[in-house]
Design an enzyme around this catalytic site. Structure first.
Site, PDB file in Angstrom:
ATOM      1  N   SER A 290       0.881  -1.137   0.085  1.00 10.88           N
ATOM      2  CA  SER A 290      -0.155   0.010   0.002  1.00 10.88           C
ATOM      3  C   SER A 290       0.850   1.207  -0.130  1.00 10.88           C
ATOM      4  O   SER A 290       1.943   1.196   0.212  1.00 10.88           O
ATOM      5  CB  SER A 290      -0.894  -0.105   1.289  1.00 10.88           C
ATOM      6  OG  SER A 290      -0.232   0.696   2.351  1.00 10.88           O
ATOM      7  N   ASP A 291       0.436   2.410  -0.352  1.00  8.72           N
ATOM      8  CA  ASP A 291       1.186   3.756  -0.020  1.00  8.72           C
ATOM      9  C   ASP A 291       0.822   4.048   1.300  1.00  8.72           C
ATOM     10  O   ASP A 291       0.211   3.353   2.079  1.00  8.72           O
ATOM     11  CB  ASP A 291       0.765   4.707  -1.096  1.00  8.72           C
ATOM     12  CG  ASP A 291       1.871   5.731  -1.175  1.00  8.72           C
ATOM     13  OD1 ASP A 291       2.640   5.819  -0.232  1.00  8.72           O
ATOM     14  OD2 ASP A 291       1.900   6.357  -2.057  1.00  8.72           O
ATOM     15  N   TRP A 292       1.431   5.087   1.821  1.00 11.81           N
ATOM     16  CA  TRP A 292       1.362   5.519   2.999  1.00 11.81           C
ATOM     17  C   TRP A 292      -0.006   5.695   3.665  1.00 11.81           C
ATOM     18  O   TRP A 292      -0.777   6.739   3.273  1.00 11.81           O
ATOM     19  CB  TRP A 292       2.332   6.739   3.309  1.00 11.81           C
ATOM     20  CG  TRP A 292       2.667   7.650   4.442  1.00 11.81           C
ATOM     21  CD1 TRP A 292       1.525   8.055   5.365  1.00 11.81           C
ATOM     22  CD2 TRP A 292       3.997   7.607   5.152  1.00 11.81           C
ATOM     23  NE1 TRP A 292       2.191   8.283   6.660  1.00 11.81           N
ATOM     24  CE2 TRP A 292       3.458   8.339   6.388  1.00 11.81           C
ATOM     25  CE3 TRP A 292       5.058   7.307   4.650  1.00 11.81           C
ATOM     26  CZ2 TRP A 292       4.733   8.693   7.301  1.00 11.81           C
ATOM     27  CZ3 TRP A 292       6.155   7.706   5.489  1.00 11.81           C
ATOM     28  CH2 TRP A 292       6.001   8.275   6.784  1.00 11.81           C
TER      29      TRP A 292
END
Ligand code: BGC
Length: 753
Positions: A290-292
């Site tokens: 996932s991204d942040w």
């Protein structure tokens, strides 16, 4: 299933920690070792393998966690962390690996990630700049150097390449990608993956790639970062997906999901893109990260009711690793225990992460990426800096050169360097260059002084990058008056583009344009070095300044590279990877647009009645200021009339397109010969032009080369109305030229498939 109180689990975990555990035997094949491990893992340990956290060096998102805090160390020992990102240092990372391997129950080594976007310590031009080189071998080599340096410093995974197509330069992350074209973008994506990963991920001088951000992030509405995207499946498949497919075909070990929602569903929980396209159609078996915090942000999107549901939706969709959200850590064990989430789904994700660690060779030697000796030898080595210098020169685009104002003559005696980026090291490295210390960057002034040999070089800043103060104008005007030539270093600071750095006005920031106008009044010849992480609006400059160079953010060797071009030691050959607009109001602007029923092709000179009901603006032309593929040279190239091997082909045949290109000037130079096609009638309307081939070739003065391209039905394929992929028989145009605007066209027909 009945839920146990947490303390019972904690006790269980504690007991487990002290029960003897036989680590998987090295001689077993990885599949068996992974299954052995899985069989021994508690639910909490499994979820720990999906939890990726940031280190203590710097922050690339909204919250911080400190790598050196006890809490962090405890988490490693408790197997609650699969990896740490944005840290570096062979020794430090070696220590953390030792903690994971020796002090956690299962001894699973850590992933060490980092945003190695355009170099590690030796900084290369920002990706958009590198893309202007259209030089795939050089781009691959740049990624290779980044891998050599960062892997020595303990890193085994980079969050790159960023392959988001961007048609709207208001979006700050334009800087991180390869521009607007899916074909060029795909080739560059593959080159970067190959550079990072080399031939074998197990080679400790390579790092795993993570192609990002999946998908359509670059289509954020109004160019505002993280904004909604809504697009047809045709557009998604024809334009936004191809660079991802190319990166995965080149072997990218991992992929990162994007922040945006796509057609109503956040990318991180989007079954259609993550399951249907990525896993089923493309057969991707690697790890999805996932991204942040974009798992927990599904709540803000209005898609998940709470973090628990977000965790469930993201894991179901196939997002294996939770970056910074801790939603998996907190909620997945409960979701599995309560039967809401099938344990098999969790196991699959854990398997994929363990596989990655195996492929990186971490299970066989967790310290292989922490090599202090190699780190010393490799980082900012002379060889690496030479590669960065070469790449920086190749990235520069000559936008205008009226009256051959450039190259500067060796007899120029007095030079004034003016502008906020003139004597500036801090902004040379550009966005996403956290590891590259700014003091090592060569400023434009330093480069110019080195190349100016004997000439007097004065500097006046004139104004700063953003403020409205004109206090420095007078000094700058005096400096200009006393000079034979003025070199103005203008543009964006490193933080004016990149993540979270969208701009509504894409002109020169602050009072920089006013400064140029004042200097212009002195009547002195001006050369503008314009640095940016996007296409800027340069209309005034284009009308008034004789020589303009696009210098992006060029990295460690910025000043040397620019000076080398200014004095003609290197003949610029860069071509724009995106269209430069005349006005911000034209955005989104891209060469491969479609026709409308009322396309306006005129120049506003015909009577009003003939242009009123047309697709146009009342105040600016439709066309870009500088088109995609555009860039000048200190020499000139003449294109002969292209010829075709035949006027029609069947689906099984190949069409050969030939054109003679001659260097008609007096100096050697390189030209990117570009081939575009147009499919005149399609079951879904086709773009007016699509880049299909190019060749970058070197020419001696006067040299003529016969350039040959081949095209076949595969090059003409697109997503047809019935959602199948392939070409459609019919009439086409093939166009050849040195940019997307100045082309010569020939018709041909595809008679059958
Ligand atoms: C960015 C990613 C990056 C990550 C880790 C996020 O904010 O969108 O591109 O890889 O941070 O630094």
């Amino acid at each position: 299933m009945k839920r146990f109180p947490l303390s019972v689990f904690a006790l269980g975990l504690l007991l487990f920690t002290f029960t003897s555990f036989t680590p998987p035997q090295k001689k077993d094949p990885p599949e068996k070792r992974i299954e052995d491990l899985l069989a021994k893992m508690t639910l909490e340990e499994k979820v720990g393998q999906l939890n990726f956290v940031v280190g203590d060096l710097f922050n690339t998102g909204p919250t911080v966690r400190t790598a050196q805090s006890d809490k962090f160390n405890e988490a490693i020992k408790n197997g609650q962390i699969t990896g740490i990102f944005n840290i570096h240092g062979a020794e430090y990372i070696g220590k953390l690996q030792r903690m994971a391997v020796k002090e956690s129950r299962l001894g699973i080594p850590l992933l060490i990630g980092a945003d190695i976007i355009h170099g590690f310590k030796t900084i290369f031009p920002i990706p958009l700049g590198e893309s202007a080189s259209w030089d795939l071998a050089a781009i691959e080599n740049g990624a290779r150097v980044a891998a050599l340096e960062s892997s020595a410093g303990g890193i085994n995974l980079t969050f790159a390449p960023m392959v988001d197509i961007t048609r709207d330069s208001r979006w700050g992350r334009t800087a991180e990608g390869a521009g607007e074209d899916p074909y060029l973008g795909s080739l560059i994506a593959a080159a970067r993956v190959k550079g990072f990963q080399g031939k074998d991920l197990a080679d400790p001088r390579t790092i795993a790639a993570c192609v990002k951000h999946f998908v359509a992030y670059g289509a954020a509405e109004a160019g505002r970062d993280y904004n909604t995207t809504d697009m047809s499946e045709y557009l998604l498949r024809d334009v936004y997906l191809p660079p991802f497919k190319a990166a995965l075909d080149a072997g990218s070990a991992t992929l990162m999901t994007s922040f945006n929602e796509l057609n109503g569903v956040p990318a991180t929980g989007n079954m259609f893109i993550l399951q249907q396209i990525l896993r089923k159609e493309w057969g991707f078996t690697g790890t999805v990260i996932s991204d942040w915090q974009n798992i927990t942000e599904m709540v803000q999107h209005g898609y998940s009711k709470d973090h628990a549901q977000a965790a469930e939706q993201a894991l179901q969709a196939g997002t294996d690793v939770d970056m910074m959200g801790e939603a998996y850590l907190k909620f997945v064990p409960g979701l599995v225990r309560s039967g809401k989430l099938d344990q098999k789904i969790l196991d699959e994700s854990v398997r994929r992460v363990l596989w990655l660690k195996f492929k990186l060779g971490l299970f066989d030697n967790p310290y292989r990426y922490s090599d202090s000796k190699r780190e010393k030898r490799e980082i900012r080595s002379r060889e690496n800096l030479a590669v960065a210098f070469d790449m920086a020169r190749k990235s520069i685009v000559l936008l205008k050169n009226q009256g051959n104002a450039l190259p500067l003559s060796a007899s120029t005696k007095k030079i004034a360097v003016i502008g906020p980026l003139g004597n500036n090291k801090a902004d040379m490295n550009g966005t996403w260059s956290f590891f590259g210390e700014e003091q090592h960057a060569v400023s434009f002034l330093e480069g110019i002084r080195k190349y100016a040999k004997g000439a007097q070089v004065t500097f006046a800043q004139g104004c700063d990058l953003y403020s409205n103060s004109t206090a420095g104008f007078a000094e700058a005007v005096t400096a200009a008056r006393n000079a034979d030539v003025v070199i103005m270093a203008l543009g964006e600071s490193a933080v004016m583009n990149g993540e979270g750095a969208s701009r509504a006005d894409i002109g020169l920031p602050g009072v920089q344009l006013d400064l140029v106008k004042e200097i212009h009044k002195t009547g002195k010849p001006i050369v503008a070095l314009v640095s940016s992480g996007r296409a800027l609006e340069l209309t005034w400059l284009d009308q008034h300044i004789p020589a303009i160079l696009a210098t992006w953010s060029l990295g460690s060797e910025a000043g040397n590279a620019a000076a080398s071009v200014l004095w003609g030691e290197y003949n610029p050959a860069g071509k724009l990877p995106l269209s430069f607009p005349r006005h911000v109001g034209q955005l989104p602007l891209y060469y491969n647009h479609k026709n409308t029923g009322r396309m306006y092709e005129g120049d506003h000179s015909e009577p009003g009645s003939e242009r009123v009901y047309k697709s146009r603006y009342r105040d600016v032309p439709n066309t870009p200021l500088y088109p995609f593929g555009y860039g000048l040279s200190y020499t000139t190239f003449a294109y002969g009339a292209p010829t075709l091997s035949k006027s029609s082909i069947t689906g099984a045949e190949t069409l050969t397109v030939t054109v003679e290109v001659t260097n008609t000037g007096k100096v050697p130079g390189e030209e990117v010969v570009q081939l575009y096609i147009q499919d005149l009638v399609g079951s879904t309307a086709r773009p007016v032009k699509q880049l299909k081939k190019f060749q970058k070739l070197a020419f001696a003065p006067g040299e003529k080369k016969t350039v040959t391209f081949t095209l076949n039905a595969a090059d003409l394929a697109f997503w047809r109305q019935d959602m199948t992929f392939g070409a459609e028989p019919g009439d086409f145009k093939v166009m050849v030229g040195g940019n997307s605007r100045d082309v010569q066209a020939l018709p041909f027909t595809l008679t059958s498939l």
